[in-house]
Structure formats: structure tokens, C-alpha cells
Design an enzyme around this catalytic site. Structure first.
Site, PDB file in Angstrom:
ATOM      1  N   ASP A  99       0.809  -1.216   0.000  1.00  0.00           N
ATOM      2  CA  ASP A  99       0.000   0.000   0.000  1.00  0.00           C
ATOM      3  C   ASP A  99       0.839   1.260   0.000  1.00  0.00           C
ATOM      4  OD1 ASP A  99      -2.632  -0.816  -0.039  1.00  0.00           O
ATOM      5  OD2 ASP A  99      -2.731  -1.147   2.123  1.00  0.00           O
TER       6      ASP A  99
HETATM    7  C1  GLC Z   1      -1.731  -3.843   5.254  1.00  0.00           C
HETATM    8  C2  GLC Z   1      -2.935  -3.926   4.363  1.00  0.00           C
HETATM    9  C3  GLC Z   1      -2.690  -4.802   3.165  1.00  0.00           C
HETATM   10  C4  GLC Z   1      -1.410  -4.408   2.496  1.00  0.00           C
HETATM   11  C5  GLC Z   1      -0.251  -4.400   3.471  1.00  0.00           C
HETATM   12  C6  GLC Z   1       1.030  -3.924   2.861  1.00  0.00           C
HETATM   13  O1  GLC Z   1      -1.567  -5.050   5.926  1.00  0.00           O
HETATM   14  O2  GLC Z   1      -4.051  -4.424   5.051  1.00  0.00           O
HETATM   15  O3  GLC Z   1      -3.752  -4.692   2.261  1.00  0.00           O
HETATM   16  O4  GLC Z   1      -1.195  -5.301   1.459  1.00  0.00           O
HETATM   17  O5  GLC Z   1      -0.566  -3.560   4.548  1.00  0.00           O
HETATM   18  O6  GLC Z   1       1.022  -2.563   2.599  1.00  0.00           O
HETATM   19  C1  GLC Z   2      -0.635   2.460   5.793  1.00  0.00           C
HETATM   20  C2  GLC Z   2       0.106   1.272   6.294  1.00  0.00           C
HETATM   21  C3  GLC Z   2      -0.219   0.022   5.509  1.00  0.00           C
HETATM   22  C4  GLC Z   2      -1.696  -0.120   5.393  1.00  0.00           C
HETATM   23  C5  GLC Z   2      -2.343   1.150   4.853  1.00  0.00           C
HETATM   24  C6  GLC Z   2      -3.841   1.021   4.831  1.00  0.00           C
HETATM   25  O1  GLC Z   2      -0.181   2.829   4.570  1.00  0.00           O
HETATM   26  O2  GLC Z   2       1.505   1.453   6.271  1.00  0.00           O
HETATM   27  O3  GLC Z   2       0.341  -1.093   6.134  1.00  0.00           O
HETATM   28  O4  GLC Z   2      -2.000  -1.183   4.547  1.00  0.00           O
HETATM   29  O5  GLC Z   2      -2.007   2.237   5.669  1.00  0.00           O
HETATM   30  O6  GLC Z   2      -4.488   2.154   4.408  1.00  0.00           O
END
Ligand code: GLC
Ligand code: GLC
Length: 822
Positions: A486
């Protein structure tokens, strides 16, 4: 740092036993399996909600408060001048004995003080919308005890988000009714709500309170509520402000005597024309009926036995006996339990997710399915349909949907280009487990719009096409807002701290940002899709056969092309690149100053076995060991980013070693581990796996790790962090499903397939013989594996004494015994 212990596993009861209330962080559990849910900490903190932690919050909780973990279901016992709670908090009166047992969907907290034992069993009965709190008070002293008992719950005004901010309204809307031993919370019921909540006890009460300020006192705290301290309820009736529910009961116990009290926190919905029984008086018929179902100890014990039986059944589906307790307890109990929890909550409500920010994630929920399909297949089936119904006609999708409405959540929007592929991943897992191909014929809408329905199979097809139709200059998938990571926001370009990295695309026109993670994901799910088409062709007749074989060939071509693109432009010499940025420059390359190597593309491209024949897979796996691995697992990237790179987005916003910037993001470690197993490197696979297996961490690092030692957390601080090994964000993480998938299918090697179970373990060479009992559709297999020191490679299999060709045990109903020699 001294590693103190706060608890231990009790495998026989499938419990984690906490023996010191002052854990390094609240160690929580989840109650409820469907519809009505609660979070409960080891001191009884937490809250309850119906279906949706944002829109139907029943009780109030204060996140990020001082002290930590403030708000919950509290019992105050006043024994002479001493006031104490069985769970230690909130009074924090030192206890003579304390124990919290977190079990499968229940928690039992026991405290003792001055010869009185108070033990509370918390659970949500199956198919009922309530939390049961069965309190047993026992006099273990030699004198008669006269105790004053106060219960306590604080109501949330339903919408957990506005409850925290709209005080100009909230302080005037609160309404309650009191009837006998039941306190009803009916805020907003006079207008658009058709639901209320209640808090009941199955005993006469000698007083009550429903107004928080009157009960607690404006300048007092949960630790010293005035009514309790003085031993006098106020019989307050809340009008506005903050409604609560507190019962007051006087209890006399002779030496040796014990008494049970059943407290019920319930939720009721009424039809619009049946809301009231008299003007202003709520219709309590359903509440009375629910109370009547649970108003004695016997009824409650029966409901509890039903819940335990459900877990017996669920945990009997896959059972391993290796002789290694640390492995067995995770596989047989805790990993499967966490999978149920992540399936239920996605990433919405934990002690790190406030329940107001996030609903059900498209990619998250699909991954969660893989840990859950074997448990309750009909619920998995429904989930797949719900998820697919939020897709758009071009294959793109909302990144999240709201569990209450099942509608896509526009606040977060879409454009995460990995999302569509996950639908294949989840659906294929479901069909392999159940053999239920009929799900593919279900008519499923786009964006929940009636009239737009096409078959689920069509949804899968357009999901694959979405990748094919969004390729960049190197013929690799365009990343969009982000892929699985993300925080790799390559089209965001933000200097405004008020912009969300995930939803801001300041530039996207003319982008060249491509993802190797999606490339690997596309190859893995593309192969799955091809195999699915072949399975469908072999079950079809007439023209349909050709339709499926043609579709299989079309997708195989796209997969081959993707493999070629990765080999040509996705390889950095020792590992796979991570991405190309907006301008077409390499990310995750030896040419970069920082973050030369990333884990995601190593995981997915090795799982896809891209370039295995040219040694690429082995080199990539070796590089993971060399650059990413540390004592606590593999970090996400190395070296960590030391400064914010505006072209990369959120990833470089985190300090070194945390979250997506070189944290140990447990979720993606299993990808590399699976890559190791496919390459036949059992020793390496096991070494990586044990590093993040909670039971191994539990033994060594309870203080450092900080969060619950019985489940995986999303992130453990990486080697570049201030405190490597410290965990955060426990419970709601794709790690659960991935750990399960990895150990059950790739390490222990029991892999459901369309026509049977494929046996293909990959083990450390020290592995002993082990047995897996696996219920599969209408069959039950007892599978014994004799590794004979081999890391990989099945030599022979017998099914009920007869040799089997190949590695798939053909499915047939009934009980079977399987012997496997490696
Ligand atoms: C969080 C989110 C997931 C994403 C991950 C890596 O765990 O829930 O959707 O893939 O972060 O950013
Ligand atoms: C932030 C976190 C990530 C998560 C995302 C969800 O970027 O670092 O882990 O998946 O928020 O919106």
C-alpha cells in the site's frame, strides 16, 4: 533486555493462560463468530459491535488512552473497604491470584481477593446477538461475606466515528429505559434506528445507574467511581450526556458458598411498524425472548458447550501430529483460530485498527479466504460473491467495502492494480477445497448494481484481463495507486501532509510505473486460472469444452509473455527488481542507493518459478537470506530508506526498520518460504518459518515482542529499527492465512486439488515421521509421511494399502489411510 514471562500455552484446553495482568501490551481475544462480536483484553477491556465496528458500535472504547486499555465490561466488588476487579483493571487493586484464559472464542478471567474468588466467562453464543458474562462468586474464606457488586458497561452512540467527535449533538441524544434488572439503550431509536441494546442480569437488583457522571463522578475515573467507592448506587436515569449501564447487587456468601450471575449484553432489531409497545416505550418482546434463552446457569452452560463443540469440529478438519509441540499447537489451534478472526474482521477492528477507518479489503479478504475455506465453506462462498459484487465492469474494484452494507467504500476508491488477481486466488482455493464448481455459475453484479449481473467465472476472466489491459512500457503490469504494498505510491508525488498516500494520484497521465510484484502474482494466478479452465473443460460437454480450452490457451499465452517480460526487464542479476517508477527508472536494483532489494518480488517471482531453469529462483532466494534475513525474520527491503523520496510515496515516510520501510512485514515472509519449498530447500524454508512462528517467539521474547504471543502480528521491527524484534499490529493481518497456507500445503504438503489431495511436503532434513488427519469434502484421510531425511520428493504413496500413481490421492468419500514415503 530481560525477557519476563507473562503466560503460557495450555494445549489440552486450547488456551493461552496469562498469569500477570500487566502484560507489555493488552493481550486480547475475539468473541463471536458471526454478526455479534466483541474484543476483550486480558483485563476485560474492549467493546462490542453488531456486524460493523463503525456503524453499529454497541459499547464505547477509548483508543490510545491514558491509561492504556480504558473502557470495557467491568465488575466492581466491594468487600468491606476493599474494592477490586477480577481482571485487576480498572481499580488495579493488587490481587491474591489472577489468571486470564483466552480460548477459542471465549475468555475466562479469574481474580481472588481476601478469600473471595470471582471468575467471569465471556462468550457470544452461536447464532445469538449477545455477549454472555457468567460471573461466579465464591467465598473461600471461613467467614460469611457481604459483598456489593456493581457491573459496568458504557454505551456507544452507535456510529463509532461520530461518537468520538460530534459532541454538540451527542450530549443531548442519549436515552435509556429501565425495566426490572434490564437497562435498555435506545439512543436515536425514536427516529431512524430500528435497533437498541440492553444489559441484563438474571437476578434481582438493589439499584442501578445509567448516567455516567452520576455513577463515576465528573472528576473521578473508572478506577474510583463514586457510586462504587461509597457503596451506594444512585439509581440515575440518563438523559443525554453519556449513558451507561450498571447493576447493583448485594451478595451474601456463606463460607464455601458460590453463586452464579448471568449478565447479558444484547442487541435487538425491530421492524419499522413494531418499534414501540406504547408511545415512547420500546418494544421489548425480542429482548425478553433472548433473555429467556439464557437466564439460567444451565442454559448458559449448554450454549457454551455448543460453542466448544463448534471449535472441536472446526479444528478436527486438519490435525497434525509431529511430536513438536510448538509446531503442532500453532497448526492445530492458534493459526487456524487467527484465520477465522481475520476472515471475520478483515482489517477493521483490533487494538491497532480503530474500527472506524477500514472495512473489508478486497485483496485482504481474498487472502483471508485461503486460511478459512476449509473451516466453513458456505461462509467462504458467500464472501466470494460479496467481494466480487463490488467489482467494476473493467475488472477494477473498490479497495474496500463496508461489512454492514456490503457496498464499495468510495472514500478509498480503487485503482490498486493487484486487487483483481486476488479474486482468482480466493475462488480457486474455495473450489479446490469443496469441489463446488457451481459457484462459477453464480450471477454476480458489478458495483452492486442490479441488472448488471454476469457469472462469477466472467468476473475472474475480466480480473485477469485487467492486468493484461494495463501493461507498461516493459510489458509489465502498471502499478496504479499501489500493489500489495500500500505504501509504494509511484503516482502520488505528495508534499502535502494532509493528502492520503493511498488515495492521492497527483500524476497518473503518462505513468510508466510498473510492478514486478503484480507480474509474479499474475503468473501464479494465471497458472491457476489456466488449470481451472482445464478442470472446467474436463467436466464440460459439447461446445463448452472448446470454449474452456481456448480460454486456457489464451491465458497461457499471456502468462508466457509475462514470464518473458520478467526475464527480460525484471531481473537485476542477483534478484528480481521491485518496480519501475513513474519515469521508468528501476526500483529495487543494485543501482539504487537504498532499498536495493525488496521482498515482494522475490516472493512472487519465486512462487511463480520464473527463470528457475536459469538459476534465477535459487539466486533470488539466496539474496533474501543474505540481505533481508535477520534474527526475527526477513525485512521488506534493504537497506532501509533514510529519507523521504517523493517519487516513491509512503514507503519512504516511515523511519528505518518500521512498517513498509524495512520492517519485518510478516505477511510477505511466507511468500519467500513457499518459494523455498517449491525449490525443494526444506531446511531454509523451515528456518524462515520458525523465525516468525509465534510459539517460537513466545518462548524467547515475550517482553521484547510485546504483543500477543499466540498469534502473528503484521509487523515486527526490522534490523534497521531502534528496537529490532518489537511487534506491532497484532491479529488482523494476512500473515494468518499465509502462514496457514504455507505450513499446511507447502511444508507439511497436504494440498487440496480439483480431483483429490496432492501430497508434496518440503521439510527440514531433521523432520521425523508425522501424521495429518484431514477431512476433505465427504472423506477423511489419515496421512502418515515418512520423510527419511529427504527435504523434498515423494517416492511412493499407498492409499488403503494400494499403490497410487503420481502424487495426487484421487478423491473418494469415506475413511482412508495413506502412507507416504519420501
Ligand atoms: C496492510 C494492508 C494490506 C497491504 C499491506 C502492505 O496489511 O491491510 O492490504 O497489502 O498492509 O502494505
Ligand atoms: C498504511 C500502512 C499500511 C496499510 C495502509 C492502509 O499505509 O503502512 O500497512 O495497509 O495504511 O491504508
Amino acid at each position: 533486555m530481560e525477557q519476563k514471562r507473562y503466560g503460557h500455552f495450555d494445549d489440552q484446553h486450547r488456551e493461552y493462560v496469562i498469569t500477570d495482568p500487566q502484560t507489555p501490551w493488552p493481550w486480547i481475544n475475539y468473541l463471536g463468530n458471526e454478526d455479534f462480536f466483541s474484543l476483550i483484553s486480558n483485563t476485560a477491556g474492549g467493546y462490542s459491535f453488531y456486524k460493523d465496528a463503525k456503524f453499529r458500535r454497541i459499547t464505547r472504547y477509548r483508543y490510545n488512552n491514558v491509561p492504556m486499555d480504558n473502557g470495557g465490561r467491568y465488575f466492581y466488588i466491594k468487600d468491606g473497604e476493599t474494592v477490586w476487579n477480577p481482571g485487576w483493571k480498572p481499580c488495579k487493586t493488587p490481587l491474591d491470584f489472577y489468571e486470564c484464559r483466552h480460548g477459542m472464542s471465549y475468555t475466562r478471567i479469574t481474580g481472588k481477593k481476601n478469600g473471595v474468588e470471582a471468575s467471569v466467562l465471556f462468550f457470544v453464543p452461536l447464532k445469538k446477538w449477545c455477549e454472555v458474562q457468567k460471573l461466579t462468586l465464591k467465598n473461600e474464606s471461613s467467614e460469611t461475606k457481604s459483598l456489593k457488586l456493581f457491573s459496568f458497561e458504557e454505551w456507544c452512540l452507535w456510529n463509532a466515528a461520530t461518537d468520538m467527535e460530534n459532541f454538540q449533538r451527542n450530549f443531548s441524544t442519549g436515552e435509556v429505559e429501565i425495566e426490572g434488572s434490564t437497562i435498555y439503550h435506545k439512543t436515536e431509536y425514536r427516529e431512524r434506528r430500528n435497533h437498541y441494546a440492553f444489559y441484563h442480569v438474571n437476578a434481582p437488583i438493589q439499584g442501578f445507574d445509567t448516567d455516567r457522571e452520576t455513577f463515576v463522578g465528573l472528576y473521578n475515573a473508572f478506577a474510583d467511581p463514586q457510586a462504587v467507592m461509597e457503596g451506594k448506587p444512585r439509581n440515575s436515569h440518563a438523559h443525554g450526556w453519556s449513558p451507561i449501564a450498571s447493576h447493583y447487587i448485594e451478595v451474601t456468601l456463606k463460607p464455601g458458598e458460590s453463586k452464579d450471575f448471568v449478565f447479558l449484553l444484547g442487541y435487538i432489531e425491530n421492524e419499522q411498524d413494531e418499534k414501540f409497545e406504547a408511545p415512547q416505550v420500546i418494544n421489548k418482546k425480542k429482548a425478553h425472548a433472548l433473555i429467556a434463552e439464557l437466564d439460567t446457569t444451565e442454559k448458559v452452560d449448554k450454549a457454551f458447550a455448543e460453542l466448544c463443540a463448534l471449535w472441536d469440529n472446526l479444528l478436527n478438519i486438519y490435525k497434525v501430529k509431529t511430536g513438536n509441540d510448538k509446531l503442532d499447537r500453532m497448526v492445530n489451534i492458534w493459526n487456524q483460530y487467527q484465520c477465522m478472526v481475520t476472515f471475520n474482521f478483515s482489517r477493521s477492528a483490533s487494538f491497532f485498527e480503530s474500527g472506524v477507518g477500514r472495512g473489508m479489503g478486497f485483496r485482504d479478504s481474498n487472502q483471508d479466504l485461503v486460511g478459512f475455506v476449509h473451516q466453513i465453506p458456505p461462509r467462504a462462498r458467500q464472501r466470494i460473491i460479496d467481494i466480487a459484487s463490488t467489482q467494476f465492469p473493467d475488472g477494477g474494484c473498490y479497495h474496500q467495502y463496508q461489512p454492514l452494507t456490503k457496498r464499495g467504500n468510495n472514500d478509498i476508491g480503487g485503482g490498486f492494480n493487484d486487487d483483481p488477481c486476488w479474486l482468482i486466488f480466493g475462488t480457486v482455493a474455495y473450489i479446490k477445497e469443496t469441489g463446488d464448481f457451481s459457484i462459477l455459475d453464480e450471477m454476480v453484479p458489478f458495483d452492486n448494481q442490479p441488472g448488471t449481473e454476469v457469472t462469477l467465472f466472467e468476473h475472474l476472466k475480466i480480473s485477469m484481463n485487467h492486468v493484461i489491459e494495463n501493461l507498461g512500457p516493459h510489458l509489465l503490469p502498471l502499478i496504479g495507486r499501489a500493489d500489495w504494498n500500500d505504501c509504494l505510491n509511484l503516482n502520488c508525488f505528495s508534499w502535502d501532509p494532509n493528502e492520503s498516500f493511498q488515495t492521492t494520484e497527483n500524476v497518473s497521465e503518462g505513468t510508466k510505473a510498473e510492478s514486478l510484484m503484480i507480474a509474479g502474482l499474475f503468473v501464479v494466478t494465471g497458472k491457476d486460472y489456466v488449470a481451472l479452465c482445464h478442470a472446467l473443460a474436463s467436466r464440460a460437454c459439447g461446445d463448452a469444452i472448446a470454449t474452456y480450452t481456448t480460454e486456457a490457451a489464451r491465458m497461457q499465452k499471456a502468462v508466457d509473455a509475462m514470464i518473458a517480460a520478467v526475464k527480460k526487464d525484471g531481473w537485476d542479476g542477483e534478484w528480481y527488481l521491485r518496480a519501475y517508477d513513474f519515469y521508468g527508472r528501476k526500483i529495487g536494483s543494485n543501482e539504487n542507493d537504498e532499498a536495493k532489494i525488496f521482498i515482494e518480488s522475490q516472493g512472487w517471482c519465486t512462487m511463480a518459478e520464473i527463470g528457475a531453469e536459469d538459476g534465477m529462483v535459487a539466486k533470488s532466494l539466496d539474496s533474501c537470506k543474505k540481505y533481508l534475513e535477520c534474527e526475527h525474520g526477513m525485512v521488506l527491503n534493504n537497506p532501509a530508506f533514510s529519507k523521504y523520496i517523493y517519487e516513491y510515496g509512503e514507503i519512504s515516510s516511515y523511519p528505518e526498520g518500521y512498517k513498509e520501510n524495512a520492517g519485518i512485514f510478516c505477511h510477505n515472509n511466507p511468500w519467500v518460504i513457499i518459494g523455498e519449498t517449491l525449490a525443494g530447500r526444506g531446511n531454509d524454508a523451515w528456518a524462515h518459518y520458525a523465525k516468525i512462528l509465534p510459539s517460537y517467539v513466545e518462548e524467547k521474547y515475550q517482553t521484547l515482542h510485546k504483543v500477543e504471543p499466540y498469534v502473528n502480528c503484521q509487523m515486527v521491527a526490522g534490523k534497521d529499527a531502534f528496537k529490532p524484534g518489537e511487534g506491532k499490529n497484532s491479529w488482523l493481518t494476512g500473515t494468518a492465512a499465509w502462514m496457514w497456507y504455507t505450513v499446511s500445503e507447502f511444508i507439511l504438503g497436504i494440498k487440496p486439488d480439483y480431483d483429490g489431495i496432492r501430497i508434496d511436503p518440503c521439510l527440514p532434513e531433521t523432520a521425523n515421521d508425522y501424521t495429518v488427519n484431514r477431512k476433505f469434502r465427504e472423506a477423511e484421510y489419515e496421512i502418515t509421511i515418512h520423510p527419511n531425511g529427504a527435504q523434498k520428493g515423494v517416492k511412493s504413496i499407498t492409499l488403503d494399502g494400494k499403490p497410487v500413481e503420481g502424487t495426487v490421492i484421487p478423491y473418494s468419500a469415506g475413511k482412508h489411510v495413506v502412507e507416504v514415503t519420501m
